[in-house]
Design a protein around this motif. Structure first.
Motif, PDB file in Angstrom:
ATOM      1  N   ARG A  69       0.826  -1.211   0.000  1.00  0.00           N
ATOM      2  CA  ARG A  69       0.000   0.000   0.000  1.00  0.00           C
ATOM      3  C   ARG A  69       0.855   1.253   0.000  1.00  0.00           C
ATOM      4  O   ARG A  69       2.004   1.217   0.407  1.00  0.00           O
ATOM      5  CB  ARG A  69      -0.857  -0.005   1.260  1.00  0.00           C
ATOM      6  CG  ARG A  69      -1.849  -1.126   1.211  1.00  0.00           C
ATOM      7  CD  ARG A  69      -2.464  -1.357   2.546  1.00  0.00           C
ATOM      8  NE  ARG A  69      -3.647  -2.191   2.349  1.00  0.00           N
ATOM      9  CZ  ARG A  69      -4.399  -2.659   3.313  1.00  0.00           C
ATOM     10  NH1 ARG A  69      -4.113  -2.379   4.562  1.00  0.00           N
ATOM     11  NH2 ARG A  69      -5.444  -3.387   3.065  1.00  0.00           N
ATOM     12  N   ALA A 114      -3.386  -8.099   1.149  1.00  0.00           N
ATOM     13  CA  ALA A 114      -3.164  -6.651   1.258  1.00  0.00           C
ATOM     14  C   ALA A 114      -2.707  -6.412   2.691  1.00  0.00           C
ATOM     15  O   ALA A 114      -3.303  -6.956   3.620  1.00  0.00           O
ATOM     16  CB  ALA A 114      -4.448  -5.902   0.964  1.00  0.00           C
ATOM     17  N   ASN A 172      -0.507  -3.840   5.801  1.00  0.00           N
ATOM     18  CA  ASN A 172       0.030  -2.543   6.212  1.00  0.00           C
ATOM     19  C   ASN A 172       1.503  -2.675   6.538  1.00  0.00           C
ATOM     20  O   ASN A 172       1.921  -3.590   7.258  1.00  0.00           O
ATOM     21  CB  ASN A 172      -0.718  -2.032   7.450  1.00  0.00           C
ATOM     22  CG  ASN A 172      -1.995  -1.317   7.051  1.00  0.00           C
ATOM     23  OD1 ASN A 172      -2.066  -0.708   5.976  1.00  0.00           O
ATOM     24  ND2 ASN A 172      -3.002  -1.402   7.888  1.00  0.00           N
ATOM     25  N   LEU A 186      -6.595   0.718  -4.885  1.00  0.00           N
ATOM     26  CA  LEU A 186      -6.115  -0.551  -4.323  1.00  0.00           C
ATOM     27  C   LEU A 186      -7.227  -1.592  -4.277  1.00  0.00           C
ATOM     28  O   LEU A 186      -7.001  -2.770  -4.510  1.00  0.00           O
ATOM     29  CB  LEU A 186      -5.534  -0.316  -2.923  1.00  0.00           C
ATOM     30  CG  LEU A 186      -4.337   0.633  -2.895  1.00  0.00           C
ATOM     31  CD1 LEU A 186      -3.795   0.771  -1.501  1.00  0.00           C
ATOM     32  CD2 LEU A 186      -3.250   0.131  -3.825  1.00  0.00           C
ATOM     33  N   LYS A 207      -4.691   3.420   3.012  1.00  0.00           N
ATOM     34  CA  LYS A 207      -4.787   1.983   2.767  1.00  0.00           C
ATOM     35  C   LYS A 207      -6.084   1.645   2.051  1.00  0.00           C
ATOM     36  O   LYS A 207      -6.216   0.596   1.466  1.00  0.00           O
ATOM     37  CB  LYS A 207      -4.672   1.215   4.071  1.00  0.00           C
ATOM     38  CG  LYS A 207      -5.967   1.054   4.844  1.00  0.00           C
ATOM     39  CD  LYS A 207      -5.728   0.211   6.070  1.00  0.00           C
ATOM     40  CE  LYS A 207      -6.997   0.060   6.893  1.00  0.00           C
ATOM     41  NZ  LYS A 207      -8.060  -0.652   6.225  1.00  0.00           N
ATOM     42  N   ASP A 208      -7.042   2.543   2.134  1.00  0.00           N
ATOM     43  CA  ASP A 208      -8.341   2.226   1.566  1.00  0.00           C
ATOM     44  C   ASP A 208      -8.612   2.971   0.272  1.00  0.00           C
ATOM     45  O   ASP A 208      -9.748   3.254  -0.062  1.00  0.00           O
ATOM     46  CB  ASP A 208      -9.441   2.531   2.584  1.00  0.00           C
ATOM     47  CG  ASP A 208      -9.522   1.418   3.607  1.00  0.00           C
ATOM     48  OD1 ASP A 208      -9.843   1.703   4.749  1.00  0.00           O
ATOM     49  OD2 ASP A 208      -9.233   0.265   3.250  1.00  0.00           O
TER      50      ASP A 208
END
Ligand SMILES: Nc1ncnc2c1ncn2[C@@H]1O[C@H](COP(=O)(O)OP(=O)(O)OP(=O)(O)O)[C@@H](O)[C@H]1O
Ligand SMILES: [Mg+2]
Length: 533
Positions: free
Chosen positions: A33, A63, A65, A47, A42-43
């Protein structure tokens, strides 16, 4: 989706979510990310799109972090330590399936992915191909300075999937144009299949994956804003929607085109129109005022439960007229509960052209066609991305609902219209009165209005009392309407044998005592300065 944790070589615990493929697994993928410090989130929908594409082509997708981000342990590693995160993610996701592994990333994530791929040895990975978005002249042309998107795609060898998967993602696609097999700008409605039955739905067109896209006038999107510069396809989109909606006997339609009605003329005898095509400001005002009265009747228990759909083309021509604007605002703000829905089109998607910020805010569904410039795009789409100013025109658009955004090519209506006669031969002349409902006002304001009416005082007293009670001073028009409501309430009370003794300002709760047959009702004013009624 499975939430999981995994550990890097240097013992940092990372959080991620694993998404299974839609069909049989052919391999796996990890998505790096963007880093929040780089302005990424991240959202980000890009993505999600990448993730969706990868699961669709048969990959398990992890996915995650990076260290120091949200629920992952450790701290920011300057982009160097994060290479270990990417390596750990690749290791973890390869436990799920045999076959190739795709490592991809965006902005910061892309750099990390790139470095991780470079350090990977052995047969499991090789930089087969890189799509660096910014290197493509088409992307360079269309990306604005504030987009700053770098997309690198590393495809570990051997890879048998479709390396263009990323390019099908809607945000990437936005910038890259339609894939060649989908660039047909003349999609016929009749080729999309049957009209959706009921529920205020209509077929919009085909989305970027070639699927038929349906939109609706429902609780998620009770009203729609259709924006686009001249020639972008607004009227075409409205005509296609209206022609479909008119086929459902549960719908009634009001058509307004303040620019002479030229483009709606052939719809003037559409089945289930409430009244004649409104083609200038006067008739638009009359039609919208009629709709407000209809709304009031519905809220007071009226019988007509059919969906009333108000379609307005070129709305910017109407918003200079205060009464028309007030009626429109009211219908958009309060229509949903009375099954009244608006589809509003404008060439100039700006807060000013819409006449009122609340109008724009309540138009939750957005059909954004090509607009000029990022500001217009923002209003048209309702957010900074995707960028409607990069669209191609001629029905190329974004359909945006709170739950999803789709790139769409609007279908052209090519069927027969269901014809009939409008319910009203003429719109009743608008006398300037819009019906008010008590629910337009707060309880405190209503209490004040009753007190002021009971004391036979006027608007200034009402405004003063509202101000003193911290409700803000209502404007002249609002105060007048409030006072009228107070007077109506007083009349009703008197007719029904309630008496209104004098207010006793210092008692608490102070106010009026209304004693019908010995019963005492109580109305509290905000400050407690008047209470029992
Ligand atoms: N969905 C579509 N598919 C193919 N061509 C389209 C589509 N929509 C519009 N066009 C083309 O663009 C032209 C203009 O479309 P339309 O009149 O709907 O635009 P508009 O946004 O309403 O423009 P204006 O603001 O000038 O009224 C059409 O005549 C047609 O040639
Ligand atoms: Mg038009």
């Amino acid at each position: 989706m499975e939430a999981l944790r995994f550990t890097t070589e240097d013992a940092v615990s990372l959080e991620g979510d694993l998404h299974p493929p839609e069909g049989p697994a052919h391999g796996s993928a990890a998505i790096c990310r963007p880093h929040p410090r780089q302005g990424g989130s991240k959202d980000h929908p890009l993505l999600w799109t990448i993730r969706g594409e990868l699961t669709r082509v048969g990959l398990f997708v992890l996915a995650f972090n990076f260290r120091g981000v949200m629920g992952s342990g450790g701290s920011y590693g300057g982009g160097r330590a994060e290479v270990r995160d990417a390596a750990a993610a690749v290791g973890r996701v390869r436990e799920t399936s045999g076959g190739p592994t795709l490592l991809c990333g965006w902005t910061f994530g892309a750099n990390v992915a790139l470095r991780e791929a470079v350090v990977v040895n052995g047969p499991r990975a090789g930089a087969l191909e890189v799509f660096a978005g910014l290197n493509s002249p088409a992307l360079l042309r269309t990306l604005g300075g504030d987009d700053g998107a770098i997309l690198r795609q590393f495809i570990p060898w051997p890879f048998t999937g479709t390396p263009t998967a990323f390019m099908a993602g809607r945000h990437v696609r936005l910038e890259a144009g339609w894939p060649p097999d989908l660039e047909d700008a003349n999609i016929k409605l009749s080729d999309l299949g049957r009209h959706p039955a009921g529920d205020g739905r209509w077929l919009v067109g085909r989305n970027e994956r070639g699927n038929v896209l349906t939109a609706g006038l429902n609780d998620d999107t009770p009203h729609w804003l259709v924006s686009g510069t001249t020639g972008s396809g607004k009227t075409t989109a409205l005509v296609s929607a209206v022609a479909q909606l008119a086929r459902d006997p549960a719908n009634r339609i009001i058509l307004i085109d303040a620019k002479h009605g030229k483009d709606f003329r052939h719809l003037a005898h559409l089945q289930d129109l409430c009244g004649p095509l409104a083609d200038d400001v006067d008739s638009a005002r009359a039609a919208l005022t009629w709709a407000c009265h209809e709304m009031a009747a519905r809220y007071s228990g009226g019988q007509d439960t059919r969906r009333l759909i108000i379609v307005v083309d070129e709305v910017q021509e109407l918003t200079d007229d205060p009464l028309t604007l007030a009626a429109l605002r009211k219908l958009i703000a309060q229509g949903r509960g009375a099954s009244i829905h608006c589809m509003i089109a404008t060439q100039h998607p700006t807060a000013d052209a819409l006449g009122d910020r609340t109008i724009g805010k309540n138009l939750v569904g957005r059909l954004a066609l090509r607009v000029i410039g990022p500001e217009a795009s923002r209003v048209a789409v309702g957010s900074k991305t995707p960028r409607a100013d990069y669209l191609l025109g001629h029905g190329d658009g974004y359909a945006c609902a709170p739950t999803a955004t789709h790139r769409v090519q609007i279908a052209l209506f090519d069927g027969d219209l269901s014809l009939g006669d409008p319910g009203l031969a003429e719109w009743p002349e608008a006398n300037g009165d819009l019906p008010e409902r008590a629910s337009d006002f707060g309880g405190d304001e209503l209490a004040i209005s009753l007190v002021v009416a009971a004391e036979d005082k006027g608007r200034p007293a009402l405004q003063k009392m509202c101000e003193e009670d911290g409700l803000g001073k209502p404007g002249g028009g609002r105060a007048a309407r409030l006072l009228q409501l107070g007077r109506d309430m007083r009349t009703w009370l008197v007719i029904n044998d309630y008496c209104l003794p004098a207010r006793q300002p210092d008692t608490h709760p102070a106010g009026y005592e209304i004693a019908p047959n010995g019963k005492v009702l109580s109305v509290c004013l905000p400050s407690g300065q008047a209470g029992s009624l």
